[in-house]
Design a protein around this motif. Structure first.
Motif, short mmCIF file in Angstrom:
data_model
loop_
_atom_site.label_atom_id
_atom_site.label_comp_id
_atom_site.label_asym_id
_atom_site.label_seq_id
_atom_site.Cartn_x
_atom_site.Cartn_y
_atom_site.Cartn_z
N ASP A 57 -0.32 -3.92 -5.41
CA ASP A 57 0.06 -3.20 -4.59
C ASP A 57 0.66 -1.80 -5.45
N ARG A 115 -0.59 3.56 0.50
CA ARG A 115 0.35 3.97 1.31
C ARG A 115 0.71 2.40 2.02
N GLY A 116 2.48 2.99 2.30
CA GLY A 116 2.49 1.56 2.87
C GLY A 116 2.38 1.66 4.78
N THR A 157 7.47 2.91 3.70
CA THR A 157 6.75 2.69 4.54
C THR A 157 5.86 4.38 5.43
N PRO A 159 2.04 -5.97 6.23
CA PRO A 159 1.43 -5.39 4.84
C PRO A 159 -0.65 -5.93 5.81
N TYR A 180 10.13 0.59 -2.17
CA TYR A 180 8.33 0.65 -1.75
C TYR A 180 8.31 1.43 0.01
#
Lengths: 349, 349
Positions: free
Chosen positions: A75, A63-64, A22, A68, A20
């Motif tokens: 995703d 992007r992260g 950020t 959320p 994942y």
């Protein structure tokens, strides 16, 4: 007597996420991988399509963020999974009643050469191929639809109105500005460099543009360009820019919220001081997602295709050739230096 | 041969403002005065009407604020001028083509027994007199129209939706809540005392109500009543209440902004921290003024008159008899103790 058909297995190059993420994605957050795929849908794959990916889209939503986006439809980055994003693709085989072999589609696909896709809900058939196919990742795809919805549906513009666009150099901002000019509005945009400001004015026909990094007082900057105030503010930034715009809105002005870039990577959002001013001017602030407006796609094409064919809309694309160059291309759109819509080309047909 | 008509001059009691005011008006900000008036329009008074005032309305907008409401249609308090506000009145003589002697009207008038009015733009003829005439200062007048516009036009409600109303005990809040119940919504309101909370639940049929002064955590209070979030927030308070509501909105929720009471008497408005959350839920925030919607008055009557005749709407009035009691009546609505719509009665016919 069962007939055994020999199915060709081919190599299928892929781009996968390490983890994942950020914040903005870096090239090193992704890796190239290779698998094989049978170019035939398995019997149990009802409603699925087997596609060959042609063009992949690099978009700012990939992007992260600390917070959320709960209503996000998919995703992009899932550990050791193929990157998910918009693209243009060709149907090789279909078990879905709406699609058949040879159809060209755009929608949500994966960063690989061939995909089996089951989430076909937001696929759009490409009926007009006199314009470049790659346009369906941008001008005629999700970003184009977002600009259309933002301006016409949420902005409810009238000829001659005063339009301000923050982050105007972005794919959506560029187009909102051009649509506003085509409607006869006065259009000013903000961007983050001198070069972008010049392009907004000279290439995209904005009436004015300024580099927000060079303005100490955003309220004063807006008053310089909008002596009579702003009718429509296309909001993409948040924070101080929003606060400055709020006190410069005209009566019954509209703030169309596509995003608040400045707020995503800070743990506490910046407080907004001037919200109360909406009362004095009866302002509407409205956030939207393009997913709620895809039923307007045919209407959108009726507006955009003639503009494109008549050369009334400027559009710049940057092509990265092959999946190998995909991760670097995606990183590049967040460094603010790309000159136009970034597309990864896998195949032209 | 010119005929000279002797015109009767009568005493005309008036309530005047001593000065401009800031904040809530006090009885001592006003004084009783007396003049005389000829009960005939002067020849030069084209488009004017001479009226006898019957009921005068005491409304929360009749106050001073640090920040002037620029788009306000009239000023209530001007030094040594008669107080201006809504009322119900009877036409004694008219030089306006739309009105004739004997017509009953409601609209903007003055706190005096007889008025010559030239600003007739927002006058409404009273055609239905089977309901109390005083209702045209409230339920069937400007506050009623405001509630109607807030709920139906801006709120765009659907049956079964979750509705939160701050300052729910106010004339508009009470009515918005009842309209929401009649549409089959779930309705919760906040108010500033235990007594008001009980009345909201027991008299106006709210599903829930709470005293915001007893809640340390407004977010927790809202989560207690709205486990699934809020579809429509009727916003009348601003500040912390707005911040708490923002993070409790449902997808595509609407915040209808009628006012932000908590923000008017502080020199710097309280910053709003959670505005960014509108992006995650595609929320619309919209401020309005009833003046932009008066063309809907006939449609409003079609909805409200049957509700009133069938006893489906609760409404409480408090009457002050005579202009002498006007200043105290107006002060009283700001002390938070009045049980219903405050009306000053000058004459019943």
């Amino acid at each position: 007597m069962a007939e055994t058909k020999v199915v060709e297995k081919v190599k299928n190059k892929q781009v996968k996420a390490k983890d994942y993420i950020t914040g903005n994605p870096k090239e090193t957050d992704m890796y190239l991988s290779s698998s094989t795929i049978s170019l035939q849908l398995p019997p149990e794959a009802s409603n699925a399509v087997l596609v060959k990916n042609l063009y992949l889209s690099c978009d700012p939503y990939m992007r992260g963020s600390k917070k959320p986006l709960k209503d996000r439809v998919f995703d992009t980055f899932v550990p050791d999974s193929v990157i998910v994003g918009y693209g243009v693709f060709k149907v090789l085989e279909s078990k879905h009643p709406d699609f058949k072999t040879g159809d060209l589609l755009w929608g949500v696909t994966k960063w690989e050469e061939y995909s089996i896709l089951t989430n076909t809900e937001n696929f759009f058939k490409i009926d007009h191929t006199d314009v470049p196919l790659s346009y369906y990742t941008g001008l005629l795809g999700m970003p184009g639809m977002s600009a259309y919805v933002a301006f016409y549906e949420i902005g409810a513009p009238k000829k001659g109105e005063y339009v301000f666009i923050s982050s105007a150099f972005g794919a959506i901002g560029q187009l909102v500005g051009q649509l506003a000019k085509l409607m006869g509005c006065y259009v000013v945009g903000s961007a983050g460099s001198k070069e972008k400001v010049e392009i907004l004015k000279n290439k995209f026909g904005f009436d004015g543009a300024f580099n927000y990094k060079e303005e100490h007082d955003l309220d004063a900057a807006l008053k310089r360009y909008f002596a009579e105030g702003i009718d429509i503010y296309f909001e993409n930034v948040g924070g101080k820019m929003l606060d400055a715009a709020l006190v410069n809105m005209r009566r019954r002005g509209r703030i169309v919220v596509a995003g608040m870039i400045s707020q995503y990577d800070i743990s506490e959002p910046e407080p907004i001081k001037n919200l109360v001013s909406i009362i004095y001017k009866q302002v509407r602030i409205e956030a939207f997602t393009v997913f709620d407006y895809y039923h307007l796609y045919p209407k959108f094409l009726e507006t955009m295709l003639p503009y494109i064919r008549e050369g009334k809309v400027s559009y710049v694309e940057a092509f990265a050739e092959g999946l190998d160059n995909g991760p670097a291309a995606l990183e590049a759109i967040f460094t603010g230096r790309n000159p136009g819509k970034q597309v990864v080309v896998l195949s032209h047909e």
